[in-house]
Write a protein that holds these residues in place. Structure first.
Motif, PDB file in Angstrom:
ATOM      1  N   PHE A 151       0.828  -1.192   0.000  1.00 38.85           N
ATOM      2  CA  PHE A 151       0.000   0.000   0.000  1.00 38.85           C
ATOM      3  C   PHE A 151       0.872   1.255   0.000  1.00 38.85           C
ATOM      4  CE2 PHE A 151      -3.219  -2.939   1.138  1.00 38.85           C
ATOM      5  CZ  PHE A 151      -4.455  -2.324   0.942  1.00 38.85           C
ATOM      6  N   GLU A 152       0.356   2.304  -0.595  1.00 39.56           N
ATOM      7  CA  GLU A 152       1.072   3.578  -0.581  1.00 39.56           C
ATOM      8  C   GLU A 152       1.295   4.056   0.847  1.00 39.56           C
ATOM      9  OE1 GLU A 152       0.566   8.161  -2.278  1.00 39.56           O
ATOM     10  OE2 GLU A 152      -0.844   6.584  -2.866  1.00 39.56           O
ATOM     11  N   ARG A 153       0.283   3.852   1.709  1.00 42.36           N
ATOM     12  CA  ARG A 153       0.391   4.174   3.134  1.00 42.36           C
ATOM     13  C   ARG A 153       0.142   2.894   3.917  1.00 42.36           C
ATOM     14  NH1 ARG A 153      -1.002   9.216   4.785  1.00 42.36           N
ATOM     15  NH2 ARG A 153      -0.222   8.459   6.789  1.00 42.36           N
ATOM     16  N   HIS A 154       1.062   2.535   4.795  1.00 41.68           N
ATOM     17  CA  HIS A 154       0.903   1.272   5.516  1.00 41.68           C
ATOM     18  C   HIS A 154       1.545   1.351   6.898  1.00 41.68           C
ATOM     19  CE1 HIS A 154       4.763   1.043   3.367  1.00 41.68           C
ATOM     20  NE2 HIS A 154       5.185   0.345   4.410  1.00 41.68           N
ATOM     21  N   VAL A 155       0.838   0.838   7.889  1.00 40.17           N
ATOM     22  CA  VAL A 155       1.358   0.733   9.250  1.00 40.17           C
ATOM     23  C   VAL A 155       1.097  -0.695   9.722  1.00 40.17           C
ATOM     24  CG1 VAL A 155       1.202   1.525  11.631  1.00 40.17           C
ATOM     25  CG2 VAL A 155       0.932   3.165   9.761  1.00 40.17           C
ATOM     26  N   VAL A 156       2.127  -1.341  10.212  1.00 41.74           N
ATOM     27  CA  VAL A 156       2.024  -2.674  10.791  1.00 41.74           C
ATOM     28  C   VAL A 156       2.166  -2.551  12.296  1.00 41.74           C
ATOM     29  CG1 VAL A 156       3.114  -4.929  10.988  1.00 41.74           C
ATOM     30  CG2 VAL A 156       2.853  -3.869   8.741  1.00 41.74           C
ATOM     31  N   LEU A 157       1.182  -3.056  13.018  1.00 44.43           N
ATOM     32  CA  LEU A 157       1.187  -3.007  14.479  1.00 44.43           C
ATOM     33  C   LEU A 157       1.622  -4.361  15.020  1.00 44.43           C
ATOM     34  CD1 LEU A 157      -2.225  -1.173  15.010  1.00 44.43           C
ATOM     35  CD2 LEU A 157       0.063  -0.166  14.815  1.00 44.43           C
ATOM     36  N   ARG A 158       2.782  -4.384  15.635  1.00 38.72           N
ATOM     37  CA  ARG A 158       3.265  -5.615  16.263  1.00 38.72           C
ATOM     38  C   ARG A 158       2.797  -5.618  17.718  1.00 38.72           C
ATOM     39  NH1 ARG A 158       9.334  -5.736  13.532  1.00 38.72           N
ATOM     40  NH2 ARG A 158       8.651  -6.496  11.492  1.00 38.72           N
ATOM     41  N   TYR A 159       1.637  -6.242  17.921  1.00 39.64           N
ATOM     42  CA  TYR A 159       1.029  -6.273  19.243  1.00 39.64           C
ATOM     43  C   TYR A 159       1.778  -7.206  20.185  1.00 39.64           C
ATOM     44  CZ  TYR A 159      -3.281  -4.104  17.396  1.00 39.64           C
ATOM     45  OH  TYR A 159      -4.204  -3.260  16.853  1.00 39.64           O
ATOM     46  N   GLY A 160       1.737  -6.843  21.464  1.00 39.63           N
ATOM     47  CA  GLY A 160       2.135  -7.782  22.501  1.00 39.63           C
ATOM     48  C   GLY A 160       1.032  -8.798  22.737  1.00 39.63           C
ATOM     49  N   LEU A 161       1.218  -9.666  23.724  1.00 41.90           N
ATOM     50  CA  LEU A 161       0.179 -10.619  24.085  1.00 41.90           C
ATOM     51  C   LEU A 161      -1.046  -9.851  24.582  1.00 41.90           C
ATOM     52  CD1 LEU A 161       2.315 -13.264  25.973  1.00 41.90           C
ATOM     53  CD2 LEU A 161       1.166 -13.589  23.781  1.00 41.90           C
ATOM     54  N   LEU A 162      -2.173 -10.074  23.943  1.00 40.83           N
ATOM     55  CA  LEU A 162      -3.393  -9.354  24.287  1.00 40.83           C
ATOM     56  C   LEU A 162      -4.040  -9.952  25.536  1.00 40.83           C
ATOM     57  CD1 LEU A 162      -4.917  -9.167  20.703  1.00 40.83           C
ATOM     58  CD2 LEU A 162      -3.885  -7.264  21.944  1.00 40.83           C
ATOM     59  N   TYR A 163      -4.498  -9.092  26.414  1.00 41.64           N
ATOM     60  CA  TYR A 163      -5.291  -9.561  27.552  1.00 41.64           C
ATOM     61  C   TYR A 163      -6.530  -8.692  27.683  1.00 41.64           C
ATOM     62  CZ  TYR A 163      -3.334  -5.813  30.545  1.00 41.64           C
ATOM     63  OH  TYR A 163      -2.962  -4.610  31.092  1.00 41.64           O
ATOM     64  N   GLY A 164      -7.549  -9.253  28.344  1.00 36.73           N
ATOM     65  CA  GLY A 164      -8.822  -8.555  28.472  1.00 36.73           C
ATOM     66  C   GLY A 164      -9.926  -9.332  27.772  1.00 36.73           C
ATOM     67  N   PRO A 165     -11.116  -8.768  27.645  1.00 35.56           N
ATOM     68  CA  PRO A 165     -12.265  -9.485  27.067  1.00 35.56           C
ATOM     69  C   PRO A 165     -11.966 -10.039  25.675  1.00 35.56           C
ATOM     70  CG  PRO A 165     -12.964  -7.418  28.052  1.00 35.56           C
ATOM     71  CD  PRO A 165     -11.471  -7.408  28.078  1.00 35.56           C
ATOM     72  N   GLY A 166     -12.336 -11.297  25.473  1.00 36.05           N
ATOM     73  CA  GLY A 166     -12.165 -11.918  24.164  1.00 36.05           C
ATOM     74  C   GLY A 166     -10.791 -12.481  23.896  1.00 36.05           C
ATOM     75  N   THR A 167      -9.891 -12.448  24.884  1.00 34.86           N
ATOM     76  CA  THR A 167      -8.527 -12.940  24.692  1.00 34.86           C
ATOM     77  C   THR A 167      -8.275 -14.187  25.531  1.00 34.86           C
ATOM     78  OG1 THR A 167      -7.435 -11.763  26.514  1.00 34.86           O
ATOM     79  CG2 THR A 167      -7.864 -10.505  24.503  1.00 34.86           C
TER      80      THR A 167
END
Length: 297
Positions: A151-167
């Motif tokens: 993509f001309e504009r692109h951001v990749v988010l390298r998340y940590g281990l998710l915690y909270g509802p739905g995880t």
């Protein structure tokens, strides 16, 4: 901006829909099921039925939707279907990217993971190399990130281990069962966490961030011997004995270097870049975030 949110019913997607709407975006959420489409519409967004493994229908759906931006939050991690998750990253992302580009989308925000870096002592920064030896995990993540970069504009988010509802890390979820069964060890392996609500805020902000990769993790990477007992207390489960071994959450089947008690890549990640871009997590550390899970369901 007209935004396609792929994975609008996921742990992050459910929280991201109202954030996008409140920010004034025209939101179209995707789901594989009629029930999912109905849930997205009930949340106030438009919706489209989308199975990214069906290339022809994905291209048609994107042509009809014509988003200006795409937020890719598709995973199969809720069900711990790692083979399907790898397929989403490789095949599903390829179809989503191709369809979005053909439809005229100019930017993408895509979900990746922060435990892909090569061995090191300090928490990893975004300019460090990835651990190519772990092809089964890192290969699919690299395929996703490479496709997003088209993509001309692109951001990749390298998340940590998710915690909270739905995880996995929530009362009654996977980690609670592992603790109850004595399968989650409290050793030296270092992990970075991020609350799912803070992850959703990062995805919203990333629509305006400069191109590149950003670690989205809290302020305190920590060894399992520190965070596992806190999590166990919050989930109302028995805490394991502290050991010098590996964290079962990240290292199943791995063997430790006896000199350090962790694999070299089990080092956590640094969030300095995300904070410099204006992201300020409501839960800056799992030390306060985990206890807030107590009694939630």
């Amino acid at each position: 901006m007209r935004v396609l949110l792929a994975g609008a019913n996921g742990a992050i997607g459910r929280l991201l829909v109202p954030l996008l709407l409140n920010a004034g975006h025209d939101v179209v959420g995707s789901s594989r099921s009629d029930a999912g489409v109905a849930a997205i519409r009930a949340a106030g967004a438009d919706a489209v039925r989308l199975d990214v493994f069906d290339r022809a229908s994905t291209l048609r759906a994107l042509a009809a939707t014509r988003p200006e931006a795409v937020i890719h939050q598709l995973t199969a991690l809720g069900e711990r279907r790692f083979d399907q998750n790898a397929r989403i990253r490789r095949e599903g992302t390829r179809n989503l990217v191709d369809g979005s580009l053909k439809a005229g989308a100019g930017r993408i925000v895509a979900q990746s993971i922060s435990w892909v870096y090569a061995a090191g002592e300090a928490p990893a920064t975004e300019d460090e190399p990835l651990d190519l030896a772990r092809e089964g995990l890192v290969g699919p993540a690299m395929a996703l990130e490479s496709a997003a970069a088209e993509f001309e504009r692109h951001v990749v988010l390298r998340y940590g281990l998710l915690y909270g509802p739905g995880t996995w890390y929530f009362p009654g979820a996977w980690a609670a069962g592992q603790l109850r069964a004595g399968q989650l060890t409290a050793g030296a392996a270092v992990s970075s966490f991020v609350h799912v609500a803070d992850a959703a805020v990062a995805a919203l902000l990333a629509l305006d961030w400069p191109d590149g990769v950003v670690n989205v993790v809290d302020d305190e990477p920590a060894p399992a011997r520190e965070w596992v007992p806190v999590l166990a207390s919050a989930l109302g489960e028995p805490a394991p004995e502290v050991t010098a071994g590996l964290s079962a959450g990240l290292s199943a089947g791995a063997s430790a270097d006896a000199s350090v008690g962790r694999e070299g890549w089990e080092r956590g990640a640094c969030n300095a870049k995300a904070r410099a871009l204006g992201w300020a997590p409501d839960w800056p550390t799992w030390r306060t975030g985990f206890p807030a899970l107590a009694g939630a369901s």
